[in-house]
Scaffold this active site. Structure first.
Site, PDB file in Angstrom:
ATOM      1  N   ARG A  93      18.662  45.769-101.464  1.00 36.22           N
ATOM      2  CA  ARG A  93      17.983  46.128-102.705  1.00 36.22           C
ATOM      3  C   ARG A  93      16.511  46.444-102.393  1.00 36.22           C
ATOM      4  NH1 ARG A  93      19.005  47.790-107.890  1.00 36.22           N
ATOM      5  NH2 ARG A  93      18.116  46.447-109.492  1.00 36.22           N
ATOM      6  N   THR A 368      24.631  55.855-110.360  1.00 34.79           N
ATOM      7  CA  THR A 368      24.675  54.948-109.233  1.00 34.79           C
ATOM      8  C   THR A 368      25.969  55.385-108.605  1.00 34.79           C
ATOM      9  OG1 THR A 368      23.501  53.170-110.350  1.00 34.79           O
ATOM     10  CG2 THR A 368      25.046  52.477-108.669  1.00 34.79           C
ATOM     11  N   THR A 385      22.149  53.037-105.274  1.00 34.62           N
ATOM     12  CA  THR A 385      21.537  53.703-106.425  1.00 34.62           C
ATOM     13  C   THR A 385      20.080  54.064-106.211  1.00 34.62           C
ATOM     14  OG1 THR A 385      21.283  53.542-108.835  1.00 34.62           O
ATOM     15  CG2 THR A 385      20.726  51.584-107.588  1.00 34.62           C
ATOM     16  N   ASN A 387      18.580  54.123-109.255  1.00 39.59           N
ATOM     17  CA  ASN A 387      18.462  53.663-110.636  1.00 39.59           C
ATOM     18  C   ASN A 387      18.796  54.811-111.597  1.00 39.59           C
ATOM     19  OD1 ASN A 387      18.218  51.947-112.743  1.00 39.59           O
ATOM     20  ND2 ASN A 387      16.002  51.926-112.809  1.00 39.59           N
ATOM     21  N   ASP A 409      13.978  48.007-113.262  1.00 39.04           N
ATOM     22  CA  ASP A 409      14.983  46.951-113.423  1.00 39.04           C
ATOM     23  C   ASP A 409      14.343  45.567-113.527  1.00 39.04           C
ATOM     24  OD1 ASP A 409      17.300  48.357-113.700  1.00 39.04           O
ATOM     25  OD2 ASP A 409      18.004  48.102-111.651  1.00 39.04           O
ATOM     26  N   SER A 438      19.863  43.297-110.512  1.00 40.75           N
ATOM     27  CA  SER A 438      20.820  44.412-110.557  1.00 40.75           C
ATOM     28  C   SER A 438      22.116  43.989-111.246  1.00 40.75           C
ATOM     29  CB  SER A 438      21.128  44.838-109.123  1.00 40.75           C
ATOM     30  OG  SER A 438      22.145  45.822-109.106  1.00 40.75           O
ATOM     31  N   SER A 439      22.898  44.987-111.645  1.00 37.24           N
ATOM     32  CA  SER A 439      24.259  44.730-112.143  1.00 37.24           C
ATOM     33  C   SER A 439      25.324  45.196-111.151  1.00 37.24           C
ATOM     34  CB  SER A 439      24.490  45.487-113.453  1.00 37.24           C
ATOM     35  OG  SER A 439      23.640  45.020-114.449  1.00 37.24           O
ATOM     36  N   GLY A 459      27.058  52.625-113.460  1.00 37.77           N
ATOM     37  CA  GLY A 459      27.101  52.491-114.913  1.00 37.77           C
ATOM     38  C   GLY A 459      26.182  51.431-115.483  1.00 37.77           C
ATOM     39  N   GLY A 460      25.115  51.074-114.742  1.00 37.21           N
ATOM     40  CA  GLY A 460      24.162  50.097-115.272  1.00 37.21           C
ATOM     41  C   GLY A 460      24.878  48.821-115.655  1.00 37.21           C
TER      42      GLY A 460
END
Ligand code: DON
Length: 559
Positions: A93, A368, A385, A387, A409, A438-439, A459-460
C-alpha cells in the site's frame, strides 16, 4: 477483430474467450481485466515460471495495457498460498510522505480544500507497487525481473491496438487532464481522440520499465525514475521526496484467517479492512442455513445486509494502519464476537444504521483491478489500484506512468465527510509514513488444506461484499465459478443506509418483501454492468476453472 488477431499472434493458445464461460486448464491459469496482461502471465508460466512469476508479469503488464488501475505509481495487496501450504500476505500500500500531517488538506479555518486530496499532486501517496511486485518475485518467484517484465516492456514499446473500451475511457478522462500536458500527450493523438484499433505506444513508460528490469527496485525508487517523480512533485507542489521513495518498503503481514462451514478463508489484514470484514460477515452468517434460504431470496439478502451493516460500522471505528493504531483484529475476526455483535439480528425486521454505529461510509468509483493466478499448488490473489480511475490523472513527465490519489483514503478531516462521504476517525487519520485504510480484499479459500478458490475485486467499499458473494455463492449455493461470478450482486455498507444492487439483482416482489421488513432505501447500481469485477479461479481435484468477470473486458487463460 484486430485485437483478437494480435492476441492470437502473441499466444500459442486460442483460449481467448472473454465470455461468461469458464476456462478450464490442467496446469496453470490467469484471469485479469486485460487479455494482454493475462496472456503475459500465461506466457511466463509456460516458460517455466510459477504462479508468483505469472502474477508479477500480469501486474506489470496491467500497468501498460490497463492504465486506469494497473499501475507503477499506485499500490496494492497480495495474498499467496505457497506449494508447501504456507499462506503469506504482502502489503504494498502507498504511504503518506514524511511531510504529511493530519490537517494537510484543510485551509487556515479548518475547512477542506476542495479536490486537494483527489485531484492534485498532493493527493499522491508514496507508491508501493514496484517494491511490492519485486519483493514478491524475489521472495517466491523463480524467474528474473528481466524475464517477467519483458512482456510489459514489449507492449509499451511496440504498442498494441486499443480496444473499444480503452479508447472510450481515454476520451472520457481527457477532460479531467486538461491542466496536465503530459497526460494529454499520453492519452490522445496530440489532442485528437484515440479510436478503437489505433496502436497505442508508450515509449517513456517502456524506458521506466527497462530501468526496473536493469536495476530492480532501485530502477524506480532511486536514480532517474525517482528524479523524474520528484521533479513532477516540484512542478505541482507535491510532497514526495527522494527520501520518501528510498525509504518505501512493502511489508509481509500476517494473513487474517477465518473458517466458514469447514473451509479456511485467508484474507488481507490491516491496513486493508477487506480480510477482516469478509471473515466477520461470514462469521455472522455461519449459524444460519443460507443454502436453504436460497440465492436471491429476501431472507438471504436481509441476513447479509444486516451482517454487512454491523461489520462496516466496525470498520469505521476500528480499522486503520496497524503500525499506527491498535486494530483489534483478533476480536473482529472471532466467532464469539460475531455472535455477540449479531445478537440483536431480527430475521423479520431491518435494524437502523444509526443504532448500529455512527458516521458515513464512502461510495467509490469503480477503478481498481484484481487478478487471480494458479499453478501447481501456488495460489495468488492480487488487487492493485491508483484509487480513482487514472489516479490523480497526472502522468509523471518523461516517465510515462500515472500517479495515485490514494491520500484521499485517509480521513482527511475528523467528522467531515470527504468526497465519498466518509467521516474520519482516529484509526485512519493522516500521519507521516502511515498507510491509508483500504477495502481491497484479495482472498483465498482452502478446503482440508487444499486450494479451492481465489477471488477479489475492484469497487471501493463494494470490494468486500463482492468477494463475500463469490464465496457464499460457491460454498452455500453450490454454484459453478461462472454462476458465482456472473450473477448480479447487492451491497450494503451501514452508511448510507441503502441497499445497492446490480441490474436484475433483486426482483420486484423481493424488493417488496425487503421494504416490508423495514429496509428503507434501494438503488440500482449506476454502472450498467453492476457491482464489482471479480476475476476468480476455482480448483478441484479434477479441474482448474477460471473466469473473467463478464461485467468488463479481460480474459481468463489456461493451459
Ligand atoms: O483501497 C481502497 O479501498 C480504494 N482505494 C479502492 C478504490 C477502488 O476500488 C476504486 N474502484 N474500484
Amino acid at each position: 477483430m484486430k485485437i483478437a488477431l494480435y492476441l492470437l499472434a502473441l499466444l500459442s493458445t486460442p483460449l481467448l474467450a472473454a465470455s461468461p464461460e469458464a476456462i478450464y486448464g490442467k496446469t496453470g491459469i490467469v484471469t485479469s481485466r486485460s487479455a494482454l496482461a493475462s496472456a503475459a502471465g500465461l506466457e511466463i508460466m509456460k516458460a517455466g515460471g510459477n504462479a508468483v512469476d505469472g502474477a508479477v508479469a500480469t501486474a506489470f503488464t496491467l500497468a501498460v495495457t490497463y492504465p486506469s488501475a494497473g499501475n507503477l505509481g499506485g499500490g496494492g495487496f497480495a495474498v499467496v498460498r505457497l506449494a508447501d501450504g504456507k499462506v503469506v500476505t504482502l502489503d504494498h500500500r502507498e504511504t503518506a510522505p514524511a511531510s504529511a500531517s493530519r490537517d494537510m488538506y484543510l485551509d487556515s479555518e479548518g475547512n477542506i480544500i476542495k479536490k486537494l486530496s483527489t485531484a492534485s499532486h498532493k493527493a499522491t501517496g508514496t507508491p508501493g507497487s514496484v517494491d511490492g511486485l519485486i519483493t514478491l518475485l524475489e521472495t517466491y518467484g523463480s524467474l528474473s525481473i528481466k524475464q517477467v517484465i519483458a512482456p510489459a516492456i514489449r507492449l509499451a514499446e511496440k504498442g498494441f491496438p486499443l480496444s473499444h473500451d480503452l479508447a472510450r475511457q481515454f476520451n472520457k478522462v481527457l477532460k479531467k487532464m486538461e491542466q496536465y500536458p503530459e497526460s494529454i500527450k499520453t492519452f490522445s493523438k496530440k489532442g485528437a481522440p484515440y479510436e478503437e484499433g489505433d496502436i497505442w505506444r508508450q515509449p517513456e513508460l517502456a524506458k521506466t520499465l527497462e530501468r526496473i528490469a536493469d536495476s530492480g527496485r532501485d530502477g524506480f525508487y532511486k536514480g532517474k525514475t525517482a528524479d523524474l517523480i520528484v521533479a513532477e512533485m516540484q512542478r505541482g507542489n507535491g510532497e514526495i521526496t527522494l527520501n520518501d521513495l528510498a525509504n518505501y518498503k512493502s511489508i509481509w503481514r500476517k494473513p487474517v484467517k477465518g473458517t466458514y462451514r469447514g473451509y479456511d478463508i485467508y484474507g488481507m489484514g490491516p491496513p486493508s479492512s477487506g480480510g477482516a470484514l469478509v471473515i466477520q460477515i461470514l462469521n455472522m452468517m455461519e449459524t444460519y442455513d443460507v443454502s436453504a434460504m436460497g440465492f436471491g431470496s429476501a431472507k438471504v439478502i436481509h441476513l447479509m445486509v444486516e451482517a454487512e451493516r454491523r461489520a462496516y460500522a466496525d470498520r469505521a471505528e476500528h480499522l486503520g494502519d496497524p503500525d499506527y493504531y491498535d486494530v483489534p483484529i483478533a476480536k473482529l475476526t472471532n466467532k464469539s464476537y460475531a455472535a455477540q455483535r449479531f445478537s440483536d439480528f431480527n430475521s423479520d425486521k431491518a435494524s437502523k444504521s444509526e443504532n448500529i454505529g455512527a458516521g458515513y461510509w464512502p461510495e467509490e468509483s469503480p477503478e481498481t483491478t484484481h487478478l487471480s493466478v494458479y499453478k501447481e499448488g501456488v495460489m495468488v490473489a492480487l488487487t492493485t489500484t491508483l484509487n480513482s480511475d487514472y489516479g490523480n490523472k497526472i502522468i509523471v513527465q518523461d516517465a510515462g506512468f500515472l500517479l495515485n490519489n490514494e491520500m484521499d483514503d485517509f480521513s482527511i478531516k475528523e467528522n467531515s465527510p470527504n468526497q465519498f462521504n466518509v467521516i474520519g476517525r482516529e484509526a485512519n487519520s493522516i500521519a507521516p509514513g502511515k498507510r491509508m485504510l483500504s477495502s481491497m480484499s484479495p482472498t483465498l479459500v482452502l478446503k482440508d488444506g487444499k486450494p479451492f478458490l481465489i477471488t477479489g475485486s475492484p469497487g471501493g467499499s463494494t470490494i468486500i461484499t463482492t468477494a463475500l458473494q463469490v464465496i457464499v455463492n460457491v460454498i452455500d449455493h453450490g454454484m459453478s465459478i461462472e454462476d458465482a461470478v456472473s450473477l448480479p450482486r447487492f451491497h450494503h455498507q451501514w452508511q448510507p443506509d441503502r441497499i445497492i444492487y446490480g441490474k436484475y439483482g433483486i426482483s420486484p416482489d423481493t424488493l417488496e418483501v425487503l421494504k416490508k421488513m423495514g429496509h428503507i432505501e434501494f438503488k440500482e447500481a449506476s454502472r450498467a454492468r453492476g457491482i464489482g469485477d471479480a476475476n476468480s479461479i476455482m480448483i478441484t481435484d479434477s479441474v482448474i476453472s477460471g473466469i473473467k468477470d463478464p461485467r468488463n473486458e479481460g480474459a481468463a487463460l489456461a493451459y
